[in-house]
Write a protein that holds these residues in place. Sequence first.
Motif, PDB file in Angstrom:
ATOM      1  N   HIS A 182       0.865  -1.178   0.000  1.00 34.42           N
ATOM      2  CA  HIS A 182       0.000   0.000   0.000  1.00 34.42           C
ATOM      3  C   HIS A 182       0.904   1.231   0.000  1.00 34.42           C
ATOM      4  CE1 HIS A 182      -3.498  -2.508   1.021  1.00 34.42           C
ATOM      5  NE2 HIS A 182      -2.729  -3.094   1.926  1.00 34.42           N
ATOM      6  N   SER A 183       0.314   2.403  -0.123  1.00 38.50           N
ATOM      7  CA  SER A 183       1.092   3.635  -0.054  1.00 38.50           C
ATOM      8  C   SER A 183       0.268   4.712   0.644  1.00 38.50           C
ATOM      9  CB  SER A 183       1.493   4.107  -1.460  1.00 38.50           C
ATOM     10  OG  SER A 183       2.444   5.153  -1.379  1.00 38.50           O
ATOM     11  N   PHE A 184       0.836   5.288   1.679  1.00 38.18           N
ATOM     12  CA  PHE A 184       0.163   6.255   2.543  1.00 38.18           C
ATOM     13  C   PHE A 184       0.479   7.660   2.031  1.00 38.18           C
ATOM     14  CE2 PHE A 184      -0.645   8.634   6.438  1.00 38.18           C
ATOM     15  CZ  PHE A 184      -1.667   7.923   7.054  1.00 38.18           C
ATOM     16  N   TRP A 185      -0.562   8.367   1.566  1.00 42.52           N
ATOM     17  CA  TRP A 185      -0.312   9.682   0.967  1.00 42.52           C
ATOM     18  C   TRP A 185      -1.427  10.652   1.276  1.00 42.52           C
ATOM     19  CZ3 TRP A 185      -1.284  11.533  -4.639  1.00 42.52           C
ATOM     20  CH2 TRP A 185      -0.637  12.758  -4.850  1.00 42.52           C
ATOM     21  N   ILE A 186      -1.085  11.685   2.048  1.00 37.24           N
ATOM     22  CA  ILE A 186      -1.974  12.829   2.269  1.00 37.24           C
ATOM     23  C   ILE A 186      -1.244  14.041   1.687  1.00 37.24           C
ATOM     24  CG2 ILE A 186      -3.400  14.081   3.921  1.00 37.24           C
ATOM     25  CD1 ILE A 186      -1.655  11.154   5.258  1.00 37.24           C
TER      26      ILE A 186
ATOM     27  N   ALA B 239       2.112  15.427   3.801  1.00 31.00           N
ATOM     28  CA  ALA B 239       3.413  14.749   3.651  1.00 31.00           C
ATOM     29  C   ALA B 239       3.476  14.062   2.303  1.00 31.00           C
ATOM     30  CB  ALA B 239       3.620  13.727   4.769  1.00 31.00           C
ATOM     31  N   GLY B 240       4.670  13.565   1.962  1.00 25.69           N
ATOM     32  CA  GLY B 240       4.843  12.816   0.729  1.00 25.69           C
ATOM     33  C   GLY B 240       4.392  11.377   0.885  1.00 25.69           C
ATOM     34  N   LYS B 241       4.519  10.611  -0.180  1.00 29.46           N
ATOM     35  CA  LYS B 241       4.098   9.214  -0.169  1.00 29.46           C
ATOM     36  C   LYS B 241       5.129   8.358   0.561  1.00 29.46           C
ATOM     37  CE  LYS B 241       2.097   9.683  -4.808  1.00 29.46           C
ATOM     38  NZ  LYS B 241       2.184   9.207  -6.194  1.00 29.46           N
ATOM     39  N   THR B 242       4.621   7.398   1.322  1.00 27.58           N
ATOM     40  CA  THR B 242       5.485   6.389   1.937  1.00 27.58           C
ATOM     41  C   THR B 242       4.795   5.038   1.810  1.00 27.58           C
ATOM     42  OG1 THR B 242       6.289   8.017   3.556  1.00 27.58           O
ATOM     43  CG2 THR B 242       6.767   5.695   4.003  1.00 27.58           C
ATOM     44  N   ASP B 243       5.530   4.047   1.341  1.00 24.21           N
ATOM     45  CA  ASP B 243       4.940   2.732   1.087  1.00 24.21           C
ATOM     46  C   ASP B 243       4.799   1.911   2.360  1.00 24.21           C
ATOM     47  OD1 ASP B 243       4.785   3.320  -1.562  1.00 24.21           O
ATOM     48  OD2 ASP B 243       6.503   2.107  -2.177  1.00 24.21           O
ATOM     49  N   LEU B 244       3.772   1.066   2.376  1.00 20.89           N
ATOM     50  CA  LEU B 244       3.589   0.056   3.417  1.00 20.89           C
ATOM     51  C   LEU B 244       3.843  -1.291   2.753  1.00 20.89           C
ATOM     52  CD1 LEU B 244       1.321   2.463   3.777  1.00 20.89           C
ATOM     53  CD2 LEU B 244       0.597   1.072   5.700  1.00 20.89           C
ATOM     54  N   ILE B 245       4.851  -2.004   3.223  1.00 20.23           N
ATOM     55  CA  ILE B 245       5.294  -3.236   2.580  1.00 20.23           C
ATOM     56  C   ILE B 245       5.251  -4.372   3.597  1.00 20.23           C
ATOM     57  CG2 ILE B 245       7.220  -4.355   1.377  1.00 20.23           C
ATOM     58  CD1 ILE B 245       8.129  -1.527   0.573  1.00 20.23           C
TER      59      ILE B 245
ATOM     60  N   GLN C  14      -5.113   9.231  -0.099  1.00 23.69           N
ATOM     61  CA  GLN C  14      -5.445   8.070  -0.907  1.00 23.69           C
ATOM     62  C   GLN C  14      -4.327   7.044  -0.808  1.00 23.69           C
ATOM     63  OE1 GLN C  14      -8.193   7.477  -3.291  1.00 23.69           O
ATOM     64  NE2 GLN C  14      -7.233   5.466  -3.114  1.00 23.69           N
ATOM     65  N   CYS C  15      -4.696   5.769  -0.817  1.00 24.07           N
ATOM     66  CA  CYS C  15      -3.686   4.744  -1.021  1.00 24.07           C
ATOM     67  C   CYS C  15      -3.155   4.948  -2.436  1.00 24.07           C
ATOM     68  CB  CYS C  15      -4.280   3.345  -0.870  1.00 24.07           C
ATOM     69  SG  CYS C  15      -3.097   2.021  -1.240  1.00 24.07           S
ATOM     70  N   ALA C  16      -1.852   5.196  -2.563  1.00 24.15           N
ATOM     71  CA  ALA C  16      -1.286   5.589  -3.852  1.00 24.15           C
ATOM     72  C   ALA C  16      -0.596   4.444  -4.582  1.00 24.15           C
ATOM     73  CB  ALA C  16      -0.294   6.740  -3.642  1.00 24.15           C
ATOM     74  N   LYS C  17      -0.794   3.231  -4.134  1.00 25.50           N
ATOM     75  CA  LYS C  17      -0.209   2.072  -4.813  1.00 25.50           C
ATOM     76  C   LYS C  17      -1.306   1.040  -5.025  1.00 25.50           C
ATOM     77  CE  LYS C  17       3.913   0.798  -3.657  1.00 25.50           C
ATOM     78  NZ  LYS C  17       4.668   1.063  -4.911  1.00 25.50           N
TER      79      LYS C  17
ATOM     80  N   GLN D  12     -10.426  -2.828  -4.984  1.00 27.52           N
ATOM     81  CA  GLN D  12     -10.984  -1.594  -4.418  1.00 27.52           C
ATOM     82  C   GLN D  12      -9.907  -0.617  -3.963  1.00 27.52           C
ATOM     83  OE1 GLN D  12     -13.990  -0.093  -4.304  1.00 27.52           O
ATOM     84  NE2 GLN D  12     -14.431  -1.687  -5.808  1.00 27.52           N
ATOM     85  N   HIS D  13      -8.771  -0.639  -4.635  1.00 25.83           N
ATOM     86  CA  HIS D  13      -7.704   0.318  -4.348  1.00 25.83           C
ATOM     87  C   HIS D  13      -8.213   1.758  -4.415  1.00 25.83           C
ATOM     88  CE1 HIS D  13      -4.136   2.758  -5.029  1.00 25.83           C
ATOM     89  NE2 HIS D  13      -4.617   3.080  -6.202  1.00 25.83           N
ATOM     90  N   ALA D  14      -9.056   2.059  -5.409  1.00 26.66           N
ATOM     91  CA  ALA D  14      -9.535   3.431  -5.604  1.00 26.66           C
ATOM     92  C   ALA D  14     -10.415   3.911  -4.464  1.00 26.66           C
ATOM     93  CB  ALA D  14     -10.292   3.541  -6.927  1.00 26.66           C
ATOM     94  N   LYS D  15     -11.004   2.989  -3.702  1.00 22.53           N
ATOM     95  CA  LYS D  15     -11.863   3.388  -2.584  1.00 22.53           C
ATOM     96  C   LYS D  15     -11.209   3.096  -1.235  1.00 22.53           C
ATOM     97  CE  LYS D  15     -16.343   3.303  -4.861  1.00 22.53           C
ATOM     98  NZ  LYS D  15     -17.726   2.768  -4.854  1.00 22.53           N
ATOM     99  N   MET D  16      -9.895   3.107  -1.221  1.00 23.89           N
ATOM    100  CA  MET D  16      -9.162   2.987   0.044  1.00 23.89           C
ATOM    101  C   MET D  16      -8.699   4.393   0.418  1.00 23.89           C
ATOM    102  SD  MET D  16      -6.107   0.334   0.931  1.00 23.89           S
ATOM    103  CE  MET D  16      -5.273   0.364   2.524  1.00 23.89           C
ATOM    104  N   LEU D  17      -9.663   5.199   0.872  1.00 27.51           N
ATOM    105  CA  LEU D  17      -9.423   6.618   1.100  1.00 27.51           C
ATOM    106  C   LEU D  17      -8.814   6.877   2.472  1.00 27.51           C
ATOM    107  CD1 LEU D  17     -12.754   8.014  -0.385  1.00 27.51           C
ATOM    108  CD2 LEU D  17     -10.592   7.549  -1.552  1.00 27.51           C
ATOM    109  N   LEU D  18      -8.170   8.026   2.574  1.00 26.64           N
ATOM    110  CA  LEU D  18      -7.574   8.478   3.838  1.00 26.64           C
ATOM    111  C   LEU D  18      -8.272   9.757   4.286  1.00 26.64           C
ATOM    112  CD1 LEU D  18      -3.821   7.949   2.972  1.00 26.64           C
ATOM    113  CD2 LEU D  18      -4.875   7.101   5.051  1.00 26.64           C
ATOM    114  N   ARG D  19      -8.653   9.803   5.545  1.00 31.64           N
ATOM    115  CA  ARG D  19      -9.244  11.004   6.124  1.00 31.64           C
ATOM    116  C   ARG D  19      -8.467  11.321   7.396  1.00 31.64           C
ATOM    117  NH1 ARG D  19     -14.467  12.008   4.126  1.00 31.64           N
ATOM    118  NH2 ARG D  19     -15.092  13.080   6.025  1.00 31.64           N
ATOM    119  N   VAL D  20      -7.825  12.483   7.412  1.00 33.44           N
ATOM    120  CA  VAL D  20      -7.041  12.899   8.577  1.00 33.44           C
ATOM    121  C   VAL D  20      -7.702  14.128   9.178  1.00 33.44           C
ATOM    122  CG1 VAL D  20      -4.802  13.653   9.432  1.00 33.44           C
ATOM    123  CG2 VAL D  20      -4.922  11.996   7.554  1.00 33.44           C
TER     124      VAL D  20
END
Length: 315
Positions: free
Chosen positions: A151-155, A159-165, A185-188, A193-201
Motif C-alpha cells: 500500500h502507499s500512505f499519501w496525504i 506529507a509525501g508518499k510512503t509505502d507500506l510493505i 489516498q492509497c497511492a499504490k 478496491q484500491h480506488a476506494k481505500m481513502l484516507l481522512r485525517v
Amino acid sequence: MSPTAIFNPASTPAAAIAGLFLLVLAVTGAIFVVVAGLLVYAVVRFRRVDDATAEPAQVYGSNQVELAWTVVPMLIVVVLFLATARVITRVQRTDRPDEAVQVVAVGHQFWWEYRYPGLNVVTANELHVPVSDSRHETPTFITLLSADTDHSFWIPRLAGKTDLIPNKVNSMWIEPERPGLYLGQCAKYCGTQHAKMLLRVYVDTREDFDRWVKQQEKPSESSPTTAAGKLVFERTACINCHSVSGTVGDGRFGPDLTHMMSRDTLGSGALSNSPQGLRAWIKSPDQFKPGVLMPAMNLNDADLDQLVAYLTTLK
C-alpha cells in the motif's frame, strides 16, 4: 482549492517538499526558456537564404562556450543535489519531542487501521491528530505496516508518499499547522478496491484531540433496549472479523467497531455513516464497494434491524 492540492501544504514535511518542487520547477523552467529561446533565435537568424549554394561561416570551437556548457550544468546539478539532500534529511526526521503523538497505521485490503500505543486507542479509516504550532510543537510520528500487500500512505497537503510493505517497517511524520479535514489516498494499486481505500485525517485543536482520546478510551456501553442486537452480533460471523470491547467479539481482520458511530464514513469512505447507510452496508457491502472482502451477512430483516440498532449505540 482541492483538498488534496500539493501546492497548498499545511504541514512541515509537505511544505519542504513543495518548496523543493518549486525550486526544481524554476530551474528547469529557466533552462527550457534559454534552450527554446536559442533554438528560435537559430531558426530565425540562420534561416535559409536565396543563395542556397553559399556556404555558412564555419566556427571551429570556443573555449569560453565549452567551459560554460560544462561548468553551468555541473553547478545546477550540485545545487539541486544539495537542496534535495537537505529536504530528504528534514523529511526523514528521527528526533521525537516528548509531546509527539505516536501512531501505528496498518494497511489492509481495503481499509486503514490506526493504533495509538501510548493512548490505548484503536480506530479505523479516520486518523485524528493534534494541530502543531511554533509555541507548542506536536508532530505526529506514524509507523507504517501492511497486513497483506503493498500500500502507499499519501496525504498530499501533509506529507509525501510512503509505502507500506509486508514484513517491513516504514515510518513518516506530519506536523499540521491548521485544524481541519485533510484527504488522501492509497497511492499504490493494492487490489480491486484500491480506488476506494481513502484516507481522512482530522487535525484537531489540542483540546478537541484530548476530548476525542478520552471518548475513544471508554468501553462500549450496553443498553437493555439493544441487547437483542448485541446478541445477533455475538452469534453471527461478525465476531470473526470485528472487535467490540466488552463483548466476545475480538476479530482482527476487519475494523474495530467499539466507537464506529464516532466516524463520518463507512467502508473507508465508501458511504456516509448513518443508520440507513449502515443497514445498506451490512445487507450488501459489495453494492457500494465491489470486491470488498466483507461478505453480505444474509440476515433476515428483524435481525438486521436489531443489529443496526445495537451498532448505532457504539459512539
